[in-house]
Design an enzyme around this catalytic site. Structure first.
Site, PDB file in Angstrom:
ATOM      1  N   CYS A 211       0.931  -1.377   0.073  1.00 53.16           N
ATOM      2  CA  CYS A 211      -0.249   0.000  -0.115  1.00 53.16           C
ATOM      3  C   CYS A 211       0.808   1.073  -0.080  1.00 53.16           C
ATOM      4  O   CYS A 211       1.745   1.467   0.778  1.00 53.16           O
ATOM      5  CB  CYS A 211      -0.773   0.161   1.372  1.00 53.16           C
ATOM      6  SG  CYS A 211      -1.904   1.499   1.174  1.00 53.16           S
TER       7      CYS A 211
ATOM      8  N   CYS B 281       0.325   2.904   3.521  1.00 50.10           N
ATOM      9  CA  CYS B 281       0.772   2.621   4.756  1.00 50.10           C
ATOM     10  C   CYS B 281       1.843   1.574   4.641  1.00 50.10           C
ATOM     11  O   CYS B 281       2.304   1.149   6.095  1.00 50.10           O
ATOM     12  CB  CYS B 281      -0.369   2.227   5.664  1.00 50.10           C
ATOM     13  SG  CYS B 281      -1.042   0.704   5.006  1.00 50.10           S
TER      14      CYS B 281
ATOM     15  N   CYS C  78      -7.446  -1.033   1.416  1.00 52.49           N
ATOM     16  CA  CYS C  78      -6.570  -1.439   2.337  1.00 52.49           C
ATOM     17  C   CYS C  78      -7.035  -1.839   3.647  1.00 52.49           C
ATOM     18  O   CYS C  78      -7.557  -0.525   4.241  1.00 52.49           O
ATOM     19  CB  CYS C  78      -5.149  -0.518   2.540  1.00 52.49           C
ATOM     20  SG  CYS C  78      -3.891  -1.030   3.681  1.00 52.49           S
TER      21      CYS C  78
ATOM     22  N   CYS D  80      -5.260   1.063   6.348  1.00 47.51           N
ATOM     23  CA  CYS D  80      -5.465   2.484   6.269  1.00 47.51           C
ATOM     24  C   CYS D  80      -6.767   2.844   5.555  1.00 47.51           C
ATOM     25  O   CYS D  80      -7.014   4.051   5.357  1.00 47.51           O
ATOM     26  CB  CYS D  80      -4.123   3.051   5.932  1.00 47.51           C
ATOM     27  SG  CYS D  80      -3.912   2.655   3.955  1.00 47.51           S
TER      28      CYS D  80
ATOM     29  N   CYS E  13      -8.598  -5.758  -9.992  1.00 45.07           N
ATOM     30  CA  CYS E  13      -8.211  -4.337 -10.677  1.00 45.07           C
ATOM     31  C   CYS E  13      -7.819  -3.323  -9.937  1.00 45.07           C
ATOM     32  O   CYS E  13      -8.587  -2.499  -9.394  1.00 45.07           O
ATOM     33  CB  CYS E  13      -9.252  -4.014 -11.592  1.00 45.07           C
ATOM     34  SG  CYS E  13      -9.011  -2.948 -12.951  1.00 45.07           S
TER      35      CYS E  13
END
EC number: 1.8.4.12
Length: 133
Positions: free
Chosen positions: A48, A51, A97, A100, A121
């Protein structure tokens, strides 16, 4: 997974580029065929961008021809969350995510039938690739 990362909008704006902020914090979408990770065969883990949580592995990436990086599964189910998204007059499943809450993209049931049948995607700009992991 570590505890939730919580920052103010100002802190996110300071950390992220304008495009990263638009996509991850405002649920935007990058233009197709423009992302850095749309075509990449190098082995590693996609984290991510907000984070640093590990999200996807290049081993499970495939060319869906849609213009965004596509994966048939997350690195671990515990790394993402899925939410119903009815924006823009459509009915889709949004992928975020878990650590976060950043918007990553969407998951569709049109992936490779010989694996999971799913296509995650994902916006390139929401990812940070760590080669060799």
């Amino acid at each position: 997974m570590s505890e939730k990362v919580q920052k103010s909008e100002h802190e996110w704006q300071q950390q992220l580029t304008p495009e990263q902020y638009r996509v991850t914090r405002e649920k935007g979408t990058e233009r197709p065929f423009t992302g850095d990770y749309q075509v990449s065969d190098e082995q590693g883990i996609y984290h991510c961008v907000c984070c640093g949580a590990p999200l996807f592995e290049n081993e499970h990436k495939f060319d869906a021809g849609c213009g965004w990086p596509s994966f048939d599964r997350p690195l671990a189910d515990a790394s993402i969350e899925e939410h119903l998204d009815t924006s823009h007059g459509m009915r889709r499943i949004e992928v975020t995510c878990r650590r976060c809450d950043s918007h990553l993209g969407h998951v569709f049931p049109d992936g490779p039938q010989d694996t999971t049948g799913l296509r995650y995607c994902i916006n390139s700009v929401s990812l940070d690739f760590h080669p060799g992991e």
